[in-house]
Design a protein around this motif. Structure first.
Motif, PDB file in Angstrom:
ATOM      1  N   ALA A 180      -9.767   7.639  -1.945  1.00 25.25           N
ATOM      2  CA  ALA A 180      -8.388   7.276  -2.275  1.00 25.25           C
ATOM      3  C   ALA A 180      -7.882   8.060  -3.473  1.00 25.25           C
ATOM      4  O   ALA A 180      -6.725   8.508  -3.494  1.00 25.25           O
ATOM      5  CB  ALA A 180      -8.308   5.772  -2.544  1.00 25.25           C
ATOM      6  N   ASN A 231      -9.848   0.477   3.165  1.00 29.69           N
ATOM      7  CA  ASN A 231      -9.348   0.968   1.880  1.00 29.69           C
ATOM      8  C   ASN A 231      -8.578   2.274   1.987  1.00 29.69           C
ATOM      9  O   ASN A 231      -7.880   2.664   1.045  1.00 29.69           O
ATOM     10  CB  ASN A 231     -10.511   1.152   0.906  1.00 29.69           C
ATOM     11  N   THR A 232      -8.700   2.978   3.106  1.00 34.48           N
ATOM     12  CA  THR A 232      -8.041   4.281   3.238  1.00 34.48           C
ATOM     13  C   THR A 232      -7.033   4.325   4.380  1.00 34.48           C
ATOM     14  O   THR A 232      -6.435   5.371   4.631  1.00 34.48           O
ATOM     15  CB  THR A 232      -9.080   5.393   3.468  1.00 34.48           C
ATOM     16  N   TYR A 283      -3.538   5.979   3.911  1.00 37.82           N
ATOM     17  CA  TYR A 283      -3.457   7.361   3.430  1.00 37.82           C
ATOM     18  C   TYR A 283      -3.408   8.288   4.649  1.00 37.82           C
ATOM     19  O   TYR A 283      -4.402   8.456   5.366  1.00 37.82           O
ATOM     20  CB  TYR A 283      -4.662   7.693   2.552  1.00 37.82           C
ATOM     21  N   VAL A 318       0.609   4.120  -2.841  1.00 38.45           N
ATOM     22  CA  VAL A 318       0.213   5.483  -2.484  1.00 38.45           C
ATOM     23  C   VAL A 318       1.271   6.495  -2.897  1.00 38.45           C
ATOM     24  O   VAL A 318       0.950   7.594  -3.349  1.00 38.45           O
ATOM     25  CB  VAL A 318      -0.061   5.580  -0.972  1.00 38.45           C
ATOM     26  N   HIS A 358       0.830  -1.201   0.000  1.00 35.41           N
ATOM     27  CA  HIS A 358       0.000   0.000   0.000  1.00 35.41           C
ATOM     28  C   HIS A 358       0.868   1.256   0.000  1.00 35.41           C
ATOM     29  O   HIS A 358       0.562   2.238  -0.679  1.00 35.41           O
ATOM     30  CB  HIS A 358      -0.935   0.006   1.211  1.00 35.41           C
ATOM     31  N   ARG A 362      -4.680  10.707  -3.300  1.00 37.28           N
ATOM     32  CA  ARG A 362      -3.493  10.567  -4.153  1.00 37.28           C
ATOM     33  C   ARG A 362      -3.293  11.788  -5.030  1.00 37.28           C
ATOM     34  O   ARG A 362      -2.157  12.195  -5.313  1.00 37.28           O
ATOM     35  CB  ARG A 362      -3.614   9.303  -5.012  1.00 37.28           C
TER      36      ARG A 362
END
Length: 535
Positions: free
Chosen positions: A357, A384-385, A388, A321, A317, A361
Motif C-alpha cells: 500500500a 488491504n490492497t 489500489y 488512497v 478507502h 501510494r
C-alpha cells in the motif's frame, strides 16, 4: 569546585542532527556537570542533503563544550540505524556500563531540579523491582494537589527520564508476548476508555510489525508486560522544544501544546504508599492522545468523525488512497531516486500488504505485482490492497520452478517469517516464533511469470523471502537483466537450512551488474540491503 556540585548519577545524552536544540539542552547539562557523561548519536541518512554536516556539528559542539572534569564515553554511529535501533541500542550500551542513570534527548530541556529529583529516587527505589521508570514530564500538574512531590503512574513519559539496568534488561525489541499481553485484564485496566486502549494497541502492533520506527513503544510494552510502576513529579520538570519538521515523531499539527514550561521542585516529600493515581493518568492520556482544541475545531473534528462513520468503506478507502497526505518510509524515499515516476515493481513476500500500500501510494503512476502464497495471509493482502488500482496480487510464491512446494509457516510471536527453507538458527534467535505447520503452496519461476504476464522490464524488486532470495534471482536470468534496483533481506547466519549468505548474494549481484547503495545489518541474523544497477 566542591565534590557535591557534581551530578553523581551517570547521564546519557541522545543527540542527532539539531545543533540549535542540542545546545539549549547541553547548557542545562553543563550546569550540573555529571561525573559520567555518555553521548550517543545515530548516523546521517544518506538521502538527506546536509545531514552529514549537521550530525558532525552536533557531536563537535558537545565534545568541545565539556569544560569540567568528567568521564566521557561516546557511541557515534557512522550509518543511520533509525530511531528504534539507534536509540534502543544506545540505552542498552549505556546500561552495559552503569547500574542506574538519567536519559535525556536533544530536545528535552530540564529544570536543574530534574537531575536531583532523578538521583534521589534512583537511590530510593533501587531495590524495588516494581518501580521501573522515573519521569520528568507532567502534562497536568494541577491533577496532583497534595504535599507529596510525586505520584505513581502506569503511563511513563520518555521526555526526560531515568531508570535502572535491572529494568531496562526487560526491554524486548521483538515484543514477543504482545498478542498475549493485550488480551489480559491487567492490560485493559491501564486505560480509562476502550478507545484509548485500542489506540495504544494499534501503536504497539504497528511498532512490532515494523510500521512504526519506535523504541518508546517497545519500552512501554516491556513496562506493561512486567506490570511496572512509574513515578511522575507533581510539577513539570522537562519542557520539550523539539516540535516541527526537523523532529522524528513530534510533527503533528497542534502537538506544540505539550511543550509546557518546566518548574523547579525541591525538598522532596515522598508518598506514603505506591497507589496508582488513576485520575491523573486518565487526564494525561486524554491530553496526550486527544488533546484540547478550541470549540470551533472540536465541532469541526466531530463533524469529520461523524461523516467518516457514515461513509461507505469503499469511499473511505478512495479518499485515503487519492487525497490524504502521505509520507513514505525513509527507505522508500531513498529508493525513489533510482526509479522512474512510473516504475514496474515486483514485491515478493508481500505479507498483509503494508509495504504494498505504501508503494502504491508513493508511486501512483507505477504498477505493482505482489506475491503472497499463504492463503489466510493472502486474504488479508487482498483486502488491504483491493482499492489500489495499480496493485495486482498473486496467491503464489516466487520459486526456482513452476509447481508446488512445501512452506514452513511461522506462528506465535509473528507470522511474517514463513519460508520455503526449513528453519534453523531462527529457532534459537527467536524462540517465540514457532514453525509447527507445513503446507503445500504454488510456486512460479520469475522468468516464466514475466513472460506470461507480458512484463518485459522490472524497475524495482522488493524481496522478503526469508532466505529464498538467491534461488529466485538465480533462476530468472532473463528478467534480472532488466532490473534497476533490488531491496532485499540478507542473511549472515544459517537462519534457515541452506540459506545463501549475504557475502555470496552480494557477489552474485555484483557480477550481474549491481552495486550496494545502502546496507543495514543491524539485525542479529542479517538485515536489508539496497542494490542498484551500475550506470
Amino acid at each position: 569546585m566542591p565534590e557535591s556540585s557534581f551530578l553523581k548519577t551517570p547521564l546519557l545524552f541522545l543527540v542527532f542532527n539539531r545543533p540549535d536544540v542540542t545546545q539549549v539542552v547541553f547548557e542545562k547539562i553543563k550546569q550540573v556537570r555529571p561525573k559520567q557523561l555518555f553521548i550517543a548519536a545515530d548516523g546521517p541518512r544518506p538521502h538527506k542533503p546536509g545531514e552529514q554536516e549537521k550530525t558532525e556539528k552536533v557531536r563537535e559542539l558537545i565534545l568541545q563544550g565539556i569544560d569540567w572534569d568528567c568521564e566521557v564515553k561516546t557511541l557515534f554511529r557512522e550509518q543511520n540505524l533509525g530511531c528504534a535501533r539507534a536509540v534502543g541500542g544506545a540505552i542498552t550500551w549505556f546500561f552495559e556500563h552503569v547500574a542506574q542513570g538519567i536519559i535525556l534527548e536533544d530536545d528535552c530541556v530540564p529544570d536543574t531540579s530534574f537531575f536531583s529529583f532523578c538521583e534521589t529516587l534512583l537511590d530510593k527505589y533501587a531495590d524495588d523491582d516494581q518501580v521501573m521508570h522515573i519521569s520528568g514530564l507532567n502534562l497536568h500538574p494541577k491533577t496532583h494537589q497534595t504535599n507529596e512531590s510525586y505520584y505513581f503512574s502506569q503511563h511513563p513519559s520518555i521526555w526526560g527520564w531515568a531508570t535502572w539496568k535491572k529494568s531496562w534488561d526487560k526491554y524486548d525489541f521483538e515484543m514477543a508476548q504482545l498478542d498475549q499481553l493485550i488480551t489480559t485484564p491487567e492490560f485493559s485496566s491501564v486505560f480509562p476508555t476502550e478507545d484509548l486502549k485500542q489506540h495504544l494497541v494499534n501503536q504497539l502492533s504497528g511498532t512490532k510489525n515494523g510500521q512504526i520506527d519506535s523504541w518508546g513503544y517497545r519500552w512501554l510494552y516491556a513496562f506493561w508486560q512486567n506490570q511496572g510502576i512509574g513515578i511522575t513529579p507533581k510539577v513539570n520538570l522537562v519542557q520539550n522544544i523539539g516540535f516541527g519538521e526537523d523532529a522524528t515523531h513530534t510533527t503533528q499539527p497542534g502537538i506544540e501544546r505539550l511543550g509546557i514550561a518546566s518548574k523547579s521542585l525541591a525538598n522532596l516529600v515522598h508518598p506514603t504508599s505506591k497507589e496508582i493515581n488513576r485520575q491523573a493518568d486518565a487526564i494525561t492520556l486524554k491530553e496526550y492522545f486527544i488533546g484540547k482544541t478550541p470549540l470551533k475545531d472540536s465541532l469541526k473534528n466531530g463533524m469529520k468523525t461523524t461523516i467518516a462513520q457514515l461513509l461507505p468503506k469503499k469511499l473511505k478507502h478512495f479518499i485515503k488512497v487519492n487525497f490524504l497526505k502521505f509520507t513514505p518510509s525513509e527507505e522508500k524515499q531513498l529508493i525513489a531516486q533510482y526509479l522512474p515516476p512510473n516504475p514496474v515493481i515486483v514485491e515478493a513476500g508481500a505479507h498483509v500488504g503494508f509495504d504494498s500500500a505504501q508503494m502504491a501510494r508513493y508511486w501512483k503512476k507505477g504498477q505493482l505485482f505482489c506475491f503472497e502464497p499463504i492463503p489466510h495471509i493472502y486474504d488479508q493482502l487482498l483486502e488491504n490492497t483491493r482499492y489500489y488500482k495499480n496493485i495486482k496480487t498473486y496467491k503464489l510464491a516466487l520459486g526456482e520452478k513452476n509447481g508446488k512446494s512445501d512452506i514452513y509457516v511461522s506462528q506465535g510471536a509473528q507470522n511474517a517469517s514463513s519460508s520455503l527453507l526449513a528453519p534453523q538458527d531462527h529457532l534459537e534467535i527467536y524462540p517465540d516464533i514457532k514453525f509447527d505447520e507445513k503446507i503445500e503452496i504454488e510456486t512460479v519461476n520469475l522468468d516464466d511469470w514475466a513472460k506470461q504476464a507480458g512484463v518485459s522490464k522490472i524497475d524495482f524488486m522488493w524481496l522478503d523471502l526469508q532466505g529464498f532470495e538467491f534461488p529466485v534471482l538465480n533462476s530468472a536470468p532473463n528478467i534480472l537483466k532488466t532490473v534497476t534496483a533490488i531491496y532485499t533481506e540478507v542473511h549472515t547466519q544459517e537462519t534457515y537450512t541452506g540459506v545463501t549468505q549475504y557475502v555470496e548474494l552480494r557477489q552474485f549481484l555484483e557480477k550481474a551488474g549491481f552495486e550496494v547503495k545502502h546496507e543495514d545489518l543491524s539485525y542479529q541474523e542479517g538485515g536489508n540491503v539496497l542494490f542498484v544497477r551500475k550506470t
